[in-house]
Scaffold this motif. Structure first.
Motif, PDB file in Angstrom:
ATOM      1  N   MET A  30      60.087  51.263  77.437  1.00  0.00           N
ATOM      2  CA  MET A  30      59.902  52.616  76.943  1.00  0.00           C
ATOM      3  C   MET A  30      58.901  53.338  77.852  1.00  0.00           C
ATOM      4  O   MET A  30      59.037  54.524  78.135  1.00  0.00           O
ATOM      5  CB  MET A  30      59.410  52.617  75.495  1.00  0.00           C
ATOM      6  N   CYS A  64      58.840  42.807  71.285  1.00  0.00           N
ATOM      7  CA  CYS A  64      59.160  44.229  71.365  1.00  0.00           C
ATOM      8  C   CYS A  64      58.845  44.682  72.789  1.00  0.00           C
ATOM      9  O   CYS A  64      57.672  44.779  73.173  1.00  0.00           O
ATOM     10  CB  CYS A  64      58.346  45.026  70.346  1.00  0.00           C
ATOM     11  N   ASP A  87      58.283  47.148  74.772  1.00  0.00           N
ATOM     12  CA  ASP A  87      57.903  48.542  74.978  1.00  0.00           C
ATOM     13  C   ASP A  87      57.689  48.874  76.454  1.00  0.00           C
ATOM     14  O   ASP A  87      57.561  50.052  76.810  1.00  0.00           O
ATOM     15  CB  ASP A  87      56.638  48.871  74.183  1.00  0.00           C
ATOM     16  N   ASP A 102      54.173  45.410  77.119  1.00  0.00           N
ATOM     17  CA  ASP A 102      54.153  46.802  77.562  1.00  0.00           C
ATOM     18  C   ASP A 102      53.334  46.945  78.838  1.00  0.00           C
ATOM     19  O   ASP A 102      52.722  45.992  79.327  1.00  0.00           O
ATOM     20  CB  ASP A 102      53.619  47.725  76.456  1.00  0.00           C
ATOM     21  N   SER A 161      50.254  49.254  70.838  1.00  0.00           N
ATOM     22  CA  SER A 161      50.170  48.703  72.180  1.00  0.00           C
ATOM     23  C   SER A 161      49.756  47.244  72.080  1.00  0.00           C
ATOM     24  O   SER A 161      49.298  46.780  71.026  1.00  0.00           O
ATOM     25  CB  SER A 161      49.140  49.471  73.025  1.00  0.00           C
ATOM     26  N   ILE A 183      54.214  42.259  71.537  1.00  0.00           N
ATOM     27  CA  ILE A 183      54.462  43.443  72.350  1.00  0.00           C
ATOM     28  C   ILE A 183      54.283  43.110  73.826  1.00  0.00           C
ATOM     29  O   ILE A 183      53.280  42.506  74.230  1.00  0.00           O
ATOM     30  CB  ILE A 183      53.523  44.608  71.960  1.00  0.00           C
TER      31      ILE A 183
END
Length: 294
Positions: free
Chosen positions: A95, A90, A92, A57, A31, A55
């Motif tokens: 996701m 990334c 995420d 997220d 994370s 990241i």
């Protein structure tokens, strides 16, 4: 020759997935590090890493420096101070909140967020965004494949405007992934290859590369056991010898990002330095599966 590129890459240093240089946040394996993202940049420089795959997220919302102009200014200054780069994100976020299995309004909002993310990349020197279609965001059937194709076609103009590549990470088998890519014949659409995930799914590197090797644009260095979890490099079922052969065969020229198993909490810099050494030696030709970390 490609061998020279791999060796030179190893000499220049690897990238790491963000969060691997600080203790897990609230027990999460991966994370955005809400606490310690600044420290992680300093530690990356100390152990000789080239940079960090950042990241973006849901967990990091409200504190991720990507979100504000002031935050991006702070991030750029710290990267320059320590000689560390961020060339990839990334995402995420997609996701946590997939572009699939959502309402039309949610889908429109998610696409708008992705377009915003692409719009800020140039400020930081970011050249690619990794889009995960695994786990909660996996593509489950033909209808969802159509939705992914439509979504990516919709954001491609923004990617073109800013010169940002979209690297797809999926758990599709080689033939299905090739079929998806054939629907998206565009130079900015590439593959993010994850060595550990492929090993866990039982996919053979030679079959994967035969299907889409020329489209692979980035590489996550990770090891997993078949149908199981991430393990230290060299202790799983990733066929690193075959992978190196395929990288040479297809003249791979992209980046390598350490997305390795975690060690003991509070020992992150030493552990990641050890994993980086194993990975670097593999790029130079050492049979990684024969080397076991201490």
């Amino acid at each position: 020759m490609m061998t020279d590129y791999l060796s030179q890459y190893a000499d220049a240093g690897l990238y790491t997935m963000q969060g691997r240089l600080v203790s897990p946040q609230q027990g999460r394996f991966q994370s955005f590090p809400r606490e310690g993202w600044q420290l992680e940049i300093e530690r990356a420089a100390e152990i000789g890493l080239r940079g960090i795959e950042w990241i973006y997220d849901v967990f990091g919302e409200g504190v991720n420096p990507l979100e504000t102009e002031a935050g991006r200014d702070e991030l750029r200054a710290l990267l320059a101070q320590h000689g560390v780069s961020v060339v990839s994100i990334c995402a995420d976020y997609f996701m946590d909140r997939p572009l699939l299995r959502c309402t039309a309004q949610e889908h429109a909002e998610l696409l708008q967020r992705l377009q915003w993310l692409l719009s800020i990349c140039q400020e930081l020197g970011v050249t690619r965004v990794v889009l995960p279609f695994v786990d909660a965001s996996q593509i489950r059937d033909a209808a969802e494949t159509e939705q992914v194709v439509a979504s990516l076609r919709q954001v491609l103009p923004q990617a073109e405007r800013h010169g940002i590549e979209l690297h797809l990470e999926t758990d599709l088998d080689p033939s299905a992934f090739r079929a998806l890519l054939e629907r998206l014949e565009h130079p900015l659409i590439k593959v993010n290859y994850d060595a550990g995930n492929s090993a866990s799914l039982g996919y053979r590197p030679e079959e994967e590369f035969a299907a889409y090797g020329a489209r692979i644009g980035s590489f996550h260095i990770k090891d997993r056991r078949l149908a199981a979890t991430t393990v230290p490099l060299g202790q799983g079922d990733a066929d690193f010898a075959s992978l190196r052969e395929q990288l040479l065969k297809f003249d791979y020229r992209g980046d390598f990002v350490l997305q390795v198993a975690r060690g003991e909490a509070a020992d992150e810099p030493r552990w990641l330095a050890e994993m980086a050494e194993l990975a670097s030696n593999w790029l130079r030709g050492t049979a990684l599966n024969e080397r076991k970390p201490s």
